[in-house]
Motif scaffolding. Sequence first.
Motif, PDB file in Angstrom:
ATOM      1  N   ILE A 144      19.209  44.928   3.377  1.00  0.00           N
ATOM      2  CA  ILE A 144      20.533  44.238   3.279  1.00  0.00           C
ATOM      3  C   ILE A 144      21.704  45.429   2.880  1.00  0.00           C
ATOM      4  CG2 ILE A 144      21.897  42.891   1.693  1.00  0.00           C
ATOM      5  CD1 ILE A 144      19.351  40.783   2.138  1.00  0.00           C
ATOM      6  N   SER A 145      21.236  46.380   2.179  1.00  0.00           N
ATOM      7  CA  SER A 145      21.790  47.034   1.073  1.00  0.00           C
ATOM      8  C   SER A 145      22.573  48.408   2.470  1.00  0.00           C
ATOM      9  CB  SER A 145      21.441  48.248   0.255  1.00  0.00           C
ATOM     10  OG  SER A 145      20.969  47.220  -0.766  1.00  0.00           O
ATOM     11  N   ALA A 146      21.230  48.576   3.577  1.00  0.00           N
ATOM     12  CA  ALA A 146      21.270  49.406   4.477  1.00  0.00           C
ATOM     13  C   ALA A 146      22.518  48.902   5.921  1.00  0.00           C
ATOM     14  CB  ALA A 146      19.819  49.490   4.958  1.00  0.00           C
ATOM     15  N   LEU A 147      22.846  47.074   6.091  1.00  0.00           N
ATOM     16  CA  LEU A 147      23.205  46.642   7.035  1.00  0.00           C
ATOM     17  C   LEU A 147      24.744  46.502   6.881  1.00  0.00           C
ATOM     18  CD1 LEU A 147      20.222  44.358   8.177  1.00  0.00           C
ATOM     19  CD2 LEU A 147      20.863  46.709   9.178  1.00  0.00           C
ATOM     20  N   VAL A 148      24.690  46.651   5.633  1.00  0.00           N
ATOM     21  CA  VAL A 148      25.918  46.247   5.419  1.00  0.00           C
ATOM     22  C   VAL A 148      27.102  47.550   5.358  1.00  0.00           C
ATOM     23  CG1 VAL A 148      27.901  45.163   3.360  1.00  0.00           C
ATOM     24  CG2 VAL A 148      25.898  44.405   3.697  1.00  0.00           C
ATOM     25  N   PRO A 149      26.674  49.109   5.254  1.00  0.00           N
ATOM     26  CA  PRO A 149      27.342  49.006   5.459  1.00  0.00           C
ATOM     27  C   PRO A 149      27.401  49.742   6.927  1.00  0.00           C
ATOM     28  CG  PRO A 149      26.120  50.056   3.772  1.00  0.00           C
ATOM     29  CD  PRO A 149      26.103  49.127   3.864  1.00  0.00           C
ATOM     30  N   SER A 150      26.568  49.830   7.614  1.00  0.00           N
ATOM     31  CA  SER A 150      26.446  50.074   8.841  1.00  0.00           C
ATOM     32  C   SER A 150      27.075  48.513   9.654  1.00  0.00           C
ATOM     33  CB  SER A 150      24.499  49.410   9.752  1.00  0.00           C
ATOM     34  OG  SER A 150      23.969  49.984   9.271  1.00  0.00           O
TER      35      SER A 150
ATOM     36  N   SER B 213      22.627  40.600  13.655  1.00  0.00           N
ATOM     37  CA  SER B 213      22.968  39.770  14.266  1.00  0.00           C
ATOM     38  C   SER B 213      24.480  40.739  14.624  1.00  0.00           C
ATOM     39  CB  SER B 213      22.959  38.913  13.706  1.00  0.00           C
ATOM     40  OG  SER B 213      22.073  38.065  14.131  1.00  0.00           O
ATOM     41  N   LEU B 214      25.281  40.784  13.156  1.00  0.00           N
ATOM     42  CA  LEU B 214      26.502  41.153  13.393  1.00  0.00           C
ATOM     43  C   LEU B 214      25.729  43.453  13.174  1.00  0.00           C
ATOM     44  CD1 LEU B 214      27.668  40.080  10.047  1.00  0.00           C
ATOM     45  CD2 LEU B 214      28.808  39.421  12.432  1.00  0.00           C
ATOM     46  N   VAL B 215      25.124  43.591  12.821  1.00  0.00           N
ATOM     47  CA  VAL B 215      25.372  45.190  13.265  1.00  0.00           C
ATOM     48  C   VAL B 215      24.719  45.236  15.225  1.00  0.00           C
ATOM     49  CG1 VAL B 215      23.706  46.479  13.096  1.00  0.00           C
ATOM     50  CG2 VAL B 215      24.358  45.307  11.058  1.00  0.00           C
ATOM     51  N   ALA B 216      24.261  43.754  15.281  1.00  0.00           N
ATOM     52  CA  ALA B 216      23.807  44.603  17.530  1.00  0.00           C
ATOM     53  C   ALA B 216      24.559  44.244  17.894  1.00  0.00           C
ATOM     54  CB  ALA B 216      22.167  43.417  17.444  1.00  0.00           C
TER      55      ALA B 216
ATOM     56  N   VAL C  48      19.892  35.918   5.525  1.00  0.00           N
ATOM     57  CA  VAL C  48      21.310  37.156   5.655  1.00  0.00           C
ATOM     58  C   VAL C  48      20.591  38.004   6.420  1.00  0.00           C
ATOM     59  CG1 VAL C  48      22.105  37.931   4.065  1.00  0.00           C
ATOM     60  CG2 VAL C  48      22.584  36.325   3.059  1.00  0.00           C
ATOM     61  N   LEU C  49      19.090  38.555   5.993  1.00  0.00           N
ATOM     62  CA  LEU C  49      19.267  39.361   6.421  1.00  0.00           C
ATOM     63  C   LEU C  49      19.137  39.915   8.666  1.00  0.00           C
ATOM     64  CD1 LEU C  49      18.107  42.359   6.534  1.00  0.00           C
ATOM     65  CD2 LEU C  49      15.862  41.401   6.351  1.00  0.00           C
ATOM     66  N   LEU C  50      18.913  38.725   8.662  1.00  0.00           N
ATOM     67  CA  LEU C  50      18.745  38.305   9.934  1.00  0.00           C
ATOM     68  C   LEU C  50      20.399  38.079  10.493  1.00  0.00           C
ATOM     69  CD1 LEU C  50      15.936  35.113  10.865  1.00  0.00           C
ATOM     70  CD2 LEU C  50      16.011  37.755  11.867  1.00  0.00           C
ATOM     71  N   ALA C  51      20.956  37.721   9.924  1.00  0.00           N
ATOM     72  CA  ALA C  51      22.445  37.323  10.385  1.00  0.00           C
ATOM     73  C   ALA C  51      23.012  38.324   9.962  1.00  0.00           C
ATOM     74  CB  ALA C  51      23.667  36.579   8.707  1.00  0.00           C
ATOM     75  N   LEU C  52      22.597  39.451   8.931  1.00  0.00           N
ATOM     76  CA  LEU C  52      23.537  40.921   9.175  1.00  0.00           C
ATOM     77  C   LEU C  52      23.264  41.657  10.662  1.00  0.00           C
ATOM     78  CD1 LEU C  52      23.180  41.907   5.456  1.00  0.00           C
ATOM     79  CD2 LEU C  52      25.357  41.796   6.939  1.00  0.00           C
TER      80      LEU C  52
END
Length: 391
Positions: free
Chosen positions: A317-323, A248-251, A242-246
């Motif tokens: 994960i908590s940081a990347l979702v709002p990002s 990728s989406l943030v990138a 999940v962390l890797l997927a997030l």
Amino acid sequence: MDFPLIALFIGAALASLFMAWVIGAGSSGATPYAPAVGANAIVTMRAAFLVGIFGFAGAVTQGGNVSEAIGSGLVGGISLPIAGVILVLVLGAGLMAIGITTGYPIATAFTVTGAVIGVGLALGGTPIWSKYQQIAAVWVLTPFVGGGIAFTIASLLPRPDIPERYSIPVLAGLVGAVLMNVRFSFLGEGNASGTVRGLGQRVLAVEGLASTVGITGLMALAVAAVVWWDVSRDERGGLRRVLLALGSLVAFSAGGSQVGLAVGPLLPLLNEMGMVSTFAVLVGGGLGMLVGSWTGAPRMIKSLAQDYSSLGPRRSISALVPSFLIAQLAVLLGVPVSFNEIVVSAIIGSGAAVGGREAVDARKILVTLGAWAGSFVLSFALAYAAAFFLL
């Protein structure tokens, strides 16, 4: 054929490429995967490779809105001459390069926005106050909204009454629902951008609110089901995936929101040249960011990963979702936004949830806020003065 004009345009394009390289080598190329590297979910060089690929994809498919805002939405009444464009790009990239080499947290969006407004006003342009109000609102609200969302998620994930085999899939489903409604340049009809949800509605020949909610809900449920199955059978591995997927989406979102800072000033020149399309400019900017990510980002990723290593996958994960959510909102509105501001705010929010007030360094936060504001003021002042006396 006006060869001097072509030569100046080539100079401006090279300055734009340099700016794109600096952006790729800076926070937009380093922050998306730094949490995953810190959690030992991926090695540094592979992270740099992936952030370059996803950043390029985001630049090409989502970079138009912010590019247009930078190119023609900040100053009215004039179109920046080629010399003004070169000044904006060289000044912005120069300040960013100084920030990278010295460790001074100069924000890309604040720097480029200040430079464009400074040059434009010095050359006789008029302020576009409505756009400034929109930009200011996003810049001011980002720390509170991003930090608040991260705080809420980080507070819920470790609770025993909310098992992670349920909470993580719910978060993933939310991200999937948003992704269904994200606009891509190649999914619309004609030259317009479109969404995956809209494509589904056209294929199924349905329209209206019910179909919008239904298609979006089905996607959210599908993503949540896959993540639930993965986390249930292998919790640690599932969290890392999940962390890797997030990441990728943030990138991807970073590419879409940041490429405009590099190529946006070039867009007004395209009408004068008549030989280069907006898509080609976005591709060029995306390639510049990709090269920057591959050549300059690994060192920053490794450095940031040391800071992120103490976060763990849940807080990351908590940081990347709002990002992801804030970056996509900025792309939709066509607002230049500092990716550094987005991610740092989210990290502070998640840190406060886990460690309380002791985990938040108030002095460091104030210094960072001062650096962000100083980036805009310094860039504006230098650009205004240089344009006033030299152009």
